[in-house]
Design an enzyme around this catalytic site. Structure first.
Site, short mmCIF file in Angstrom:
data_model
loop_
_atom_site.label_atom_id
_atom_site.label_comp_id
_atom_site.label_asym_id
_atom_site.label_seq_id
_atom_site.Cartn_x
_atom_site.Cartn_y
_atom_site.Cartn_z
N GLY A 27 1.06 -1.31 -0.08
CA GLY A 27 -0.14 0.08 -0.02
C GLY A 27 1.05 1.28 0.03
O GLY A 27 2.22 0.46 0.25
N ASN A 28 -0.18 2.23 -0.73
CA ASN A 28 1.22 3.53 -0.28
C ASN A 28 1.39 3.90 0.79
O ASN A 28 1.34 3.24 1.74
CB ASN A 28 -0.05 4.39 -0.77
CG ASN A 28 1.16 5.84 -1.52
OD1 ASN A 28 1.89 6.01 -1.69
ND2 ASN A 28 -0.56 6.62 -2.32
N GLY A 30 2.12 5.56 4.66
CA GLY A 30 1.06 6.33 4.38
C GLY A 30 -0.01 5.11 5.16
O GLY A 30 -1.19 5.72 5.75
N GLY A 32 -1.17 2.43 6.40
CA GLY A 32 -1.41 1.71 8.08
C GLY A 32 -1.07 0.59 7.88
O GLY A 32 -1.35 -0.13 8.80
N LYS A 33 0.29 0.36 7.26
CA LYS A 33 0.69 -0.89 7.22
C LYS A 33 1.79 -1.55 8.66
O LYS A 33 1.33 -2.74 9.12
CB LYS A 33 2.82 -1.45 5.48
CG LYS A 33 1.05 -1.14 4.04
CD LYS A 33 2.90 -0.83 3.16
CE LYS A 33 3.79 -0.02 3.26
NZ LYS A 33 3.01 1.75 3.33
N THR A 35 0.38 -1.00 11.01
CA THR A 35 -1.03 -0.68 12.48
C THR A 35 -1.22 -2.00 11.81
O THR A 35 -2.17 -2.68 12.85
CB THR A 35 -1.70 0.09 12.06
OG1 THR A 35 -1.54 1.98 11.66
CG2 THR A 35 -2.98 0.39 12.96
N TYR A 69 16.10 11.73 -0.26
CA TYR A 69 15.01 12.09 -0.44
C TYR A 69 15.44 13.78 -0.57
O TYR A 69 15.43 14.74 -1.51
CB TYR A 69 14.25 12.51 0.63
CG TYR A 69 12.75 11.31 0.98
CD1 TYR A 69 11.72 11.15 -0.21
CD2 TYR A 69 12.56 11.04 2.08
CE1 TYR A 69 10.83 11.19 -0.21
CE2 TYR A 69 11.43 9.81 1.49
CZ TYR A 69 10.25 10.13 0.87
OH TYR A 69 9.85 8.76 0.20
N GLU A 103 5.87 -6.94 5.86
CA GLU A 103 5.66 -5.41 5.30
C GLU A 103 6.54 -5.30 4.15
O GLU A 103 8.00 -5.07 3.95
CB GLU A 103 6.13 -4.39 6.95
CG GLU A 103 6.02 -3.18 6.07
CD GLU A 103 6.09 -2.05 6.82
OE1 GLU A 103 6.88 -2.55 7.58
OE2 GLU A 103 5.45 -0.99 7.05
N ARG A 104 5.57 -4.98 2.89
CA ARG A 104 6.62 -4.84 1.41
C ARG A 104 7.00 -5.99 0.79
O ARG A 104 6.54 -6.83 1.75
CB ARG A 104 7.15 -3.33 0.98
CG ARG A 104 6.56 -2.46 1.54
CD ARG A 104 7.09 -1.62 0.79
NE ARG A 104 6.02 -0.05 0.81
CZ ARG A 104 5.58 0.54 -0.02
NH1 ARG A 104 4.66 -0.43 -0.79
NH2 ARG A 104 4.63 1.69 -0.05
N1 DCP Z 1 10.07 4.10 0.16
C1 DCP Z 1 10.91 4.46 -0.59
N2 DCP Z 1 11.55 2.77 -1.80
C2 DCP Z 1 11.12 1.35 -1.22
C3 DCP Z 1 10.55 1.52 -0.17
C4 DCP Z 1 10.19 2.40 1.21
O1 DCP Z 1 11.50 5.66 -1.50
N3 DCP Z 1 11.16 0.60 -2.04
C5 DCP Z 1 10.52 5.31 1.18
C6 DCP Z 1 9.09 5.15 1.08
C7 DCP Z 1 8.56 6.12 2.79
C8 DCP Z 1 9.73 4.83 3.25
O2 DCP Z 1 10.75 4.14 2.78
O3 DCP Z 1 9.12 7.25 2.83
C9 DCP Z 1 9.04 4.01 3.84
O4 DCP Z 1 8.24 3.90 3.16
P1 DCP Z 1 6.73 2.84 3.46
O5 DCP Z 1 5.90 3.15 2.61
O6 DCP Z 1 7.08 0.99 2.84
O7 DCP Z 1 6.24 2.74 5.10
P2 DCP Z 1 5.59 3.33 5.91
O8 DCP Z 1 6.67 3.67 6.90
O9 DCP Z 1 4.82 4.36 5.33
O10 DCP Z 1 4.21 2.68 6.32
P3 DCP Z 1 2.33 2.76 6.69
O11 DCP Z 1 2.45 4.25 7.25
O12 DCP Z 1 1.98 2.33 6.00
O13 DCP Z 1 3.21 1.69 8.06
#
Ligand code: DCP
Length: 230
Positions: A27-28, A30, A32-33, A35, A69, A103-104
């Protein structure tokens, strides 16, 4: 003799008897992976493998996520090379649990993030070709099994809001346009199935729902996610 023959042919097809049921949550940013993983971590027989974000932020003192980034053209290749390695480590990590919840996966790294960087010309052809050569070799020669993908489907505006609220220093530079475009790529891969190969059946969950009520949704899908027999 017959049993031995069957067992050997099962092993040959990489379907190790007794291997865990492997679920990847996608999923995108943020969506919620974490959670989701926290919720399913409470069940017996489940091993959760969170994304190694902390090691991306500190590899021998180097914050690769932050560098990526800050200066994407300079650091995206370095960052995605390391992401690919850490994802492979998670895929290959042995477990005694009957359910492995990841996760991913190495697939979303390649099909969503590297894809986006290629489209934006952040990764030059040469660098993308090297990442691809590794990806092809890994996925063709190793047991990267996934039995189910749980796709936490969200609206870009909602996850953008969440990302701004959680305020990870590295993600201050993430734009709504970036999130919208990552959303489309996830959609094309996991929902419309018109982009790249999908390595497992996909269960789609509405992850726009608020944290307080999304547990009901998880509860509803629990038996499918944990491969419970009726
Ligand atoms: N990211 C990236 N390239 C990848 C995997 C992740 O650039 N191959 C970056 C995007 C985010 C950070 O790493 O800035 C973490 O991304 P995720 O979406 O994988 O994890 P989150 O912490 O956002 O998950 P969630 O909020 O769903 O729990």
């Amino acid at each position: 003799y017959l049993l031995q023959k069957v067992a050997r042919s099962i092993l040959k097809k990489n379907m190790q008897p007794g291997r865990p049921f492997i679920v990847a949550v996608e999923g995108n940013i943020g969506s919620g992976k974490s959670t989701f993983l926290e919720y399913f971590n409470n069940f017996e027989g489940v091993e959760v493998l969170s994304e190694p974000v902390e090691s991306w932020r500190n590899l021998n003192g180097n914050n690769l996520l932050g560098l990526m980034y800050e200066d994407p053209k300079k650091w995206s290749f370095t960052f995605q090379s390391y992401v690919q390695l850490t994802m492979l480590q998670n895929h290959l990590k042995p477990t005694k649990a009957s359910i492995k919840l990841m996760e991913r996966s190495i697939f979303s790294a390649r099909y969503c993030f590297v894809e986006k960087m290629k489209r934006d010309r952040i990764l030059p052809h040469s660098s993308a070709a090297v990442l691809d050569a590794w990806f092809q070799w890994i996925t063709n020669s190793m047991n990267i099994n996934i039995d189910l993908i749980v796709y936490l489907r969200t609206s870009p505006e909602i996850v953008y809001q969440r990302i701004m609220e959680r305020n990870r220093p590295e993600e201050k530079l993430v734009s709504l346009e970036y999130i919208q475009s990552l959303h489309e790529i996830h959609e094309d891969w996991l929902n419309n199935k018109c982009l790249h190969h999908c390595p497992a059946p996909v269960l789609i969950i509405n992850a726009d729902l608020d944290k307080a009520i999304i547990q009901r949704e998880y509860q509803h899908w629990k038996s499918a996610i944990l491969n419970e027999k009726p």
